[in-house]
Design an enzyme around this catalytic site. Structure first.
Site, PDB file in Angstrom:
ATOM      1  N   SER A   6       0.825  -1.209   0.000  1.00 55.03           N
ATOM      2  CA  SER A   6       0.000   0.000   0.000  1.00 55.03           C
ATOM      3  C   SER A   6       0.860   1.260   0.000  1.00 55.03           C
ATOM      4  O   SER A   6       2.051   1.207   0.336  1.00 55.03           O
ATOM      5  CB  SER A   6      -0.887  -0.021   1.272  1.00 55.03           C
ATOM      6  OG  SER A   6      -1.586   1.185   1.441  1.00 55.03           O
ATOM      7  N   LEU A  13       3.150   4.394   0.086  1.00 47.41           N
ATOM      8  CA  LEU A  13       4.517   4.683  -0.338  1.00 47.41           C
ATOM      9  C   LEU A  13       5.243   3.400  -0.750  1.00 47.41           C
ATOM     10  O   LEU A  13       5.953   3.370  -1.758  1.00 47.41           O
ATOM     11  CB  LEU A  13       5.288   5.376   0.797  1.00 47.41           C
ATOM     12  CG  LEU A  13       4.675   6.692   1.319  1.00 47.41           C
ATOM     13  CD1 LEU A  13       5.533   7.283   2.444  1.00 47.41           C
ATOM     14  CD2 LEU A  13       4.515   7.708   0.198  1.00 47.41           C
ATOM     15  N   TYR A  51       4.175   7.827  18.049  1.00 46.89           N
ATOM     16  CA  TYR A  51       4.567   7.815  16.638  1.00 46.89           C
ATOM     17  C   TYR A  51       5.895   8.558  16.449  1.00 46.89           C
ATOM     18  O   TYR A  51       6.808   8.070  15.780  1.00 46.89           O
ATOM     19  CB  TYR A  51       3.452   8.453  15.801  1.00 46.89           C
ATOM     20  CG  TYR A  51       3.714   8.419  14.314  1.00 46.89           C
ATOM     21  CD1 TYR A  51       3.605   7.228  13.596  1.00 46.89           C
ATOM     22  CD2 TYR A  51       4.069   9.575  13.627  1.00 46.89           C
ATOM     23  CE1 TYR A  51       3.845   7.194  12.229  1.00 46.89           C
ATOM     24  CE2 TYR A  51       4.305   9.549  12.257  1.00 46.89           C
ATOM     25  CZ  TYR A  51       4.192   8.353  11.561  1.00 46.89           C
ATOM     26  OH  TYR A  51       4.435   8.324  10.209  1.00 46.89           O
TER      27      TYR A  51
HETATM   28  N1  LIG Z   1       1.661   9.071   4.124  1.00 46.13           N
HETATM   29  C1  LIG Z   1       2.357   9.994   4.763  1.00 46.13           C
HETATM   30  O1  LIG Z   1       2.086  11.196   4.663  1.00 46.13           O
HETATM   31  C2  LIG Z   1       3.560   9.600   5.618  1.00 46.13           C
HETATM   32  C3  LIG Z   1       4.301  10.630   6.222  1.00 46.13           C
HETATM   33  C4  LIG Z   1       5.408  10.303   7.001  1.00 46.13           C
HETATM   34  C5  LIG Z   1       5.766   8.975   7.174  1.00 46.13           C
HETATM   35  N2  LIG Z   1       5.032   7.996   6.588  1.00 46.13           N
HETATM   36  C6  LIG Z   1       5.458   6.614   6.816  1.00 46.13           C
HETATM   37  O2  LIG Z   1       5.560   5.957   5.570  1.00 46.13           O
HETATM   38  C7  LIG Z   1       5.293   4.556   5.735  1.00 46.13           C
HETATM   39  C8  LIG Z   1       4.222   4.152   4.731  1.00 46.13           C
HETATM   40  O3  LIG Z   1       3.035   4.875   5.028  1.00 46.13           O
HETATM   41  P1  LIG Z   1       1.793   4.932   4.040  1.00 46.13           P
HETATM   42  O4  LIG Z   1       1.220   6.275   4.147  1.00 46.13           O
HETATM   43  O5  LIG Z   1       2.183   4.383   2.732  1.00 46.13           O
HETATM   44  O6  LIG Z   1       0.787   3.960   4.821  1.00 46.13           O
HETATM   45  P2  LIG Z   1      -0.073   2.724   4.326  1.00 46.13           P
HETATM   46  O7  LIG Z   1      -0.969   2.396   5.471  1.00 46.13           O
HETATM   47  O8  LIG Z   1      -0.677   2.999   2.982  1.00 46.13           O
HETATM   48  O9  LIG Z   1       1.022   1.553   4.149  1.00 46.13           O
HETATM   49  C9  LIG Z   1       1.629   0.925   5.236  1.00 46.13           C
HETATM   50  C10 LIG Z   1       1.720  -0.569   4.940  1.00 46.13           C
HETATM   51  O10 LIG Z   1       2.405  -1.196   6.031  1.00 46.13           O
HETATM   52  C11 LIG Z   1       1.765  -2.425   6.290  1.00 46.13           C
HETATM   53  N3  LIG Z   1       2.025  -2.838   7.671  1.00 46.13           N
HETATM   54  C12 LIG Z   1       1.538  -2.262   8.810  1.00 46.13           C
HETATM   55  N4  LIG Z   1       1.960  -2.947   9.883  1.00 46.13           N
HETATM   56  C13 LIG Z   1       2.728  -3.978   9.420  1.00 46.13           C
HETATM   57  C14 LIG Z   1       3.428  -5.039  10.041  1.00 46.13           C
HETATM   58  N5  LIG Z   1       3.422  -5.197  11.381  1.00 46.13           N
HETATM   59  N6  LIG Z   1       4.123  -5.891   9.250  1.00 46.13           N
HETATM   60  C15 LIG Z   1       4.122  -5.770   7.913  1.00 46.13           C
HETATM   61  N7  LIG Z   1       3.453  -4.789   7.264  1.00 46.13           N
HETATM   62  C16 LIG Z   1       2.765  -3.911   8.010  1.00 46.13           C
HETATM   63  C17 LIG Z   1       0.298  -2.157   6.037  1.00 46.13           C
HETATM   64  O11 LIG Z   1      -0.438  -3.361   5.815  1.00 46.13           O
HETATM   65  C18 LIG Z   1       0.345  -1.256   4.812  1.00 46.13           C
HETATM   66  O12 LIG Z   1       0.290  -2.004   3.617  1.00 46.13           O
HETATM   67  C19 LIG Z   1       4.883   4.383   7.201  1.00 46.13           C
HETATM   68  O13 LIG Z   1       6.009   3.938   7.933  1.00 46.13           O
HETATM   69  C20 LIG Z   1       4.480   5.784   7.634  1.00 46.13           C
HETATM   70  O14 LIG Z   1       4.659   5.985   9.007  1.00 46.13           O
HETATM   71  C21 LIG Z   1       3.927   8.269   5.819  1.00 46.13           C
END
Ligand SMILES: NC(=O)c1ccc[n+]([C@@H]2O[C@H](COP(=O)([O-])OP(=O)(O)OC[C@H]3O[C@@H](n4cnc5c(N)ncnc54)[C@H](O)[C@@H]3O)[C@@H](O)[C@H]2O)c1
Length: 253
Positions: free
Chosen positions: A15, A17, A159
């Site tokens: 999903s 990023l 977080y």
């Molecule tokens: N979207 C943003 O604006 C943003 C900003 C800063 C940091 N981030 C970080 O970027 C990363 C990706 O975020 P995103 O927005 O794509 O979120 P998202 O929820 O779309 O994707 C995260 C993925 O991680 C998987 N996941 C969660 N827990 C897990 C586990 N225990 N084992 C294996 N997989 C697991 C989920 O199933 C999901 O597919 C995260 O670490 C998030 O903290 C995102």
């Protein structure tokens, strides 16, 4: 190193990023293992890009070992690891129902920080079994932290602490793995339009976007994937956390 032909592991690859990283890396010729706790979505991404999928919880060592073995069997030992798996969650230290339950803190630290470290240590062991390339490089690990590591908002103690931990381990891990020709770099995204933020009402998304100096829009996951791909190819990038945020500094709330 170039992405072409190399084996890459991407956690959280089902999903947001992570899935964009899988698509971009595959487009540039990498052989990708999509690792995610959501096995069905991971399979769907892997099918799309001609990679393989592994259903795995990053907090579970045996599951990570199995995921790495799936990648190794299909594509050889991975020279590239991108850790995107992560969860959010906001809660004040003391709320209407009393102090924040300790489990709410430890769950986020466990998935985001301990999970990232757990995949790094097991993937590093696999990476070291590969011969160094001509320039001495064996591999590269890219972790995902957040601007919350620096400007955590009200309710973000868990977080921000988890992401601060990922930022803090970048340099010592790069120093630790330098002797083997393995680099460690982290990306600190600002606000990106992933399923997480796409669920918010349009007006909330707009208000978040206006808080970004330039460009005044939510980040595009393709921009994150493009930076991750660049890090793989740039041998001098090592031991650093790169903010990718349009000059955003989060306010207290
Ligand atoms: N979207 C943003 O604006 C943003 C900003 C800063 C940091 N981030 C970080 O970027 C990363 C990706 O975020 P995103 O927005 O794509 O979120 P998202 O929820 O779309 O994707 C995260 C993925 O991680 C998987 N996941 C969660 N827990 C897990 C586990 N225990 N084992 C294996 N997989 C697991 C989920 O199933 C999901 O597919 C995260 O670490 C998030 O903290 C995102």
């Amino acid at each position: 190193m170039q992405l072409m032909g190399h084996s890459a592991l991407v956690t959280g690859g089902a999903s947001g990023l992570g899935s964009q990283v899988c698509r971009e890396f595959a487009r540039q010729g990498a052989r990708v293992t999509v690792i995610d706790v959501n096995g069905a979505l991971a399979e769907a991404v892997a099918r799309d890009i001609g990679g393989v999928a592994a259903c795995c919880d990053v907090t579970q060592s045996a599951e990570i070992e199995a995921a790495i073995a799936i990648g190794r069997k299909a594509h050889g030992p991975a020279r590239i690891l991108v850790n995107c798996a992560g969860i959010g969650g906001a809660k004040r230290l003391v709320g209407k129902n009393g102090p924040m339950p300790l489990e709410d803190f430890t769950r986020i630290i466990n998935v985001n920080l301990v999970g990232t470290f757990n995949v790094m240590r097991l993937a590093a062991s696999d990476m070291l079994s590969a011969d160094p390339l001509d320039d001495g490089e064996r591999g590269v690990m890219i972790n995902t932290t957040s601007v919350a590591a620096y400007d955590g908002q009200v309710g973000q103690a868990a977080y921000a602490a988890s992401k601060g931990g990922i930022a803090a381990l970048t340099l010592p891990m790069a120093r630790d793995l330098a002797q083997f020709g393995v680099r460690v770099v982290a990306i600190a995204p600002g606000l990106f339009l992933t399923p997480l933020l796409a669920e918010l009402p349009a007006e909330v998304q707009e208000s978040l976007a206006t808080s970004i100096p330039f460009p005044k829009r939510l980040g595009n996951p393709a921009e994150f994937a493009s930076l991750a791909a660049h890090i793989v190819t740039n041998l001098s990038l090592n031991g650093e956390v790169i903010r990718l945020d349009g000059a955003l500094r989060l306010p207290p709330r």
